[in-house]
Design a protein around this motif. Structure first.
Motif, PDB file in Angstrom:
ATOM      1  N   TRP A  70      21.029 -51.961  58.873  1.00 20.50           N
ATOM      2  CA  TRP A  70      20.620 -51.768  57.489  1.00 20.50           C
ATOM      3  C   TRP A  70      20.978 -50.400  56.907  1.00 20.50           C
ATOM      4  O   TRP A  70      20.610 -50.100  55.779  1.00 20.50           O
ATOM      5  CB  TRP A  70      19.127 -52.021  57.346  1.00 20.50           C
ATOM      6  CG  TRP A  70      18.808 -53.472  57.337  1.00 20.50           C
ATOM      7  CD1 TRP A  70      18.584 -54.272  58.420  1.00 20.50           C
ATOM      8  CD2 TRP A  70      18.701 -54.315  56.201  1.00 20.50           C
ATOM      9  NE1 TRP A  70      18.341 -55.555  58.024  1.00 20.50           N
ATOM     10  CE2 TRP A  70      18.406 -55.613  56.660  1.00 20.50           C
ATOM     11  CE3 TRP A  70      18.820 -54.108  54.825  1.00 20.50           C
ATOM     12  CZ2 TRP A  70      18.231 -56.693  55.802  1.00 20.50           C
ATOM     13  CZ3 TRP A  70      18.640 -55.182  53.970  1.00 20.50           C
ATOM     14  CH2 TRP A  70      18.351 -56.457  54.456  1.00 20.50           C
ATOM     15  N   THR A  71      21.677 -49.562  57.667  1.00 21.34           N
ATOM     16  CA  THR A  71      22.111 -48.274  57.126  1.00 21.34           C
ATOM     17  C   THR A  71      23.630 -48.235  57.092  1.00 21.34           C
ATOM     18  O   THR A  71      24.295 -48.916  57.866  1.00 21.34           O
ATOM     19  CB  THR A  71      21.576 -47.099  57.966  1.00 21.34           C
ATOM     20  OG1 THR A  71      21.993 -47.259  59.320  1.00 21.34           O
ATOM     21  CG2 THR A  71      20.062 -47.013  57.903  1.00 21.34           C
ATOM     22  N   GLU A  72      24.155 -47.447  56.190  1.00 24.20           N
ATOM     23  CA  GLU A  72      25.602 -47.353  56.038  1.00 24.20           C
ATOM     24  C   GLU A  72      26.228 -46.459  57.092  1.00 24.20           C
ATOM     25  O   GLU A  72      27.313 -46.725  57.570  1.00 24.20           O
ATOM     26  CB  GLU A  72      25.941 -46.828  54.638  1.00 24.20           C
ATOM     27  CG  GLU A  72      25.398 -47.720  53.556  1.00 24.20           C
ATOM     28  CD  GLU A  72      26.456 -48.176  52.598  1.00 24.20           C
ATOM     29  OE1 GLU A  72      27.592 -47.711  52.696  1.00 24.20           O
ATOM     30  OE2 GLU A  72      26.130 -49.013  51.757  1.00 24.20           O
ATOM     31  N   GLY A  73      25.555 -45.375  57.421  1.00 22.23           N
ATOM     32  CA  GLY A  73      26.099 -44.437  58.389  1.00 22.23           C
ATOM     33  C   GLY A  73      25.478 -44.634  59.755  1.00 22.23           C
ATOM     34  O   GLY A  73      24.750 -45.606  60.004  1.00 22.23           O
ATOM     35  N   GLN A  78      19.665 -40.698  58.904  1.00 24.17           N
ATOM     36  CA  GLN A  78      19.681 -41.935  58.118  1.00 24.17           C
ATOM     37  C   GLN A  78      18.804 -42.995  58.780  1.00 24.17           C
ATOM     38  O   GLN A  78      18.056 -43.692  58.102  1.00 24.17           O
ATOM     39  CB  GLN A  78      21.102 -42.463  57.971  1.00 24.17           C
ATOM     40  CG  GLN A  78      21.942 -41.696  56.995  1.00 24.17           C
ATOM     41  CD  GLN A  78      23.356 -42.248  56.935  1.00 24.17           C
ATOM     42  OE1 GLN A  78      23.922 -42.661  57.939  1.00 24.17           O
ATOM     43  NE2 GLN A  78      23.925 -42.243  55.739  1.00 24.17           N
TER      44      GLN A  78
END
Length: 90
Positions: A70-73, A78
């Motif tokens: 669920w996180t981009e990085g 994050q």
């Protein structure tokens, strides 16, 4: 407690499904109760790895995988911010 309702030090199937559905409510704009049960059961099959409970290692791995999805990085900051927001929502 958020997860271990009976305080036995592990997460059993019922505790897992209950909390999984709370997490889904926080993350999914189109949350649907009937689909939530199916999703929770599928997640249990993966996260429990054939056991009847989650121990500490399986528990932390399941939350790590959630943050990873669920996180981009891939930074610890994050992941931590995401997980904090989920816990606050629950």
């Amino acid at each position: 407690m958020l997860y271990d309702a009976d305080g036995n030090g592990t997460i059993d199937h019922g505790e897992y499904v209950h909390t999984n559905k709370l997490v889904q409510r926080c993350l999914l704009d189109d949350f649907d109760e009937s689909r939530a049960d199916e999703t929770a059961e599928a997640d249990w099959d993966v996260d429990s790895r054939g056991h009847d409970h989650l121990d500490y290692a399986r528990f932390t791995q399941s939350w790590f995988q959630l943050a990873d999805l669920w996180t981009e990085g891939i930074s610890a900051d994050q992941y931590a911010r995401f997980l904090e927001s989920v816990i606050e929502c629950i």
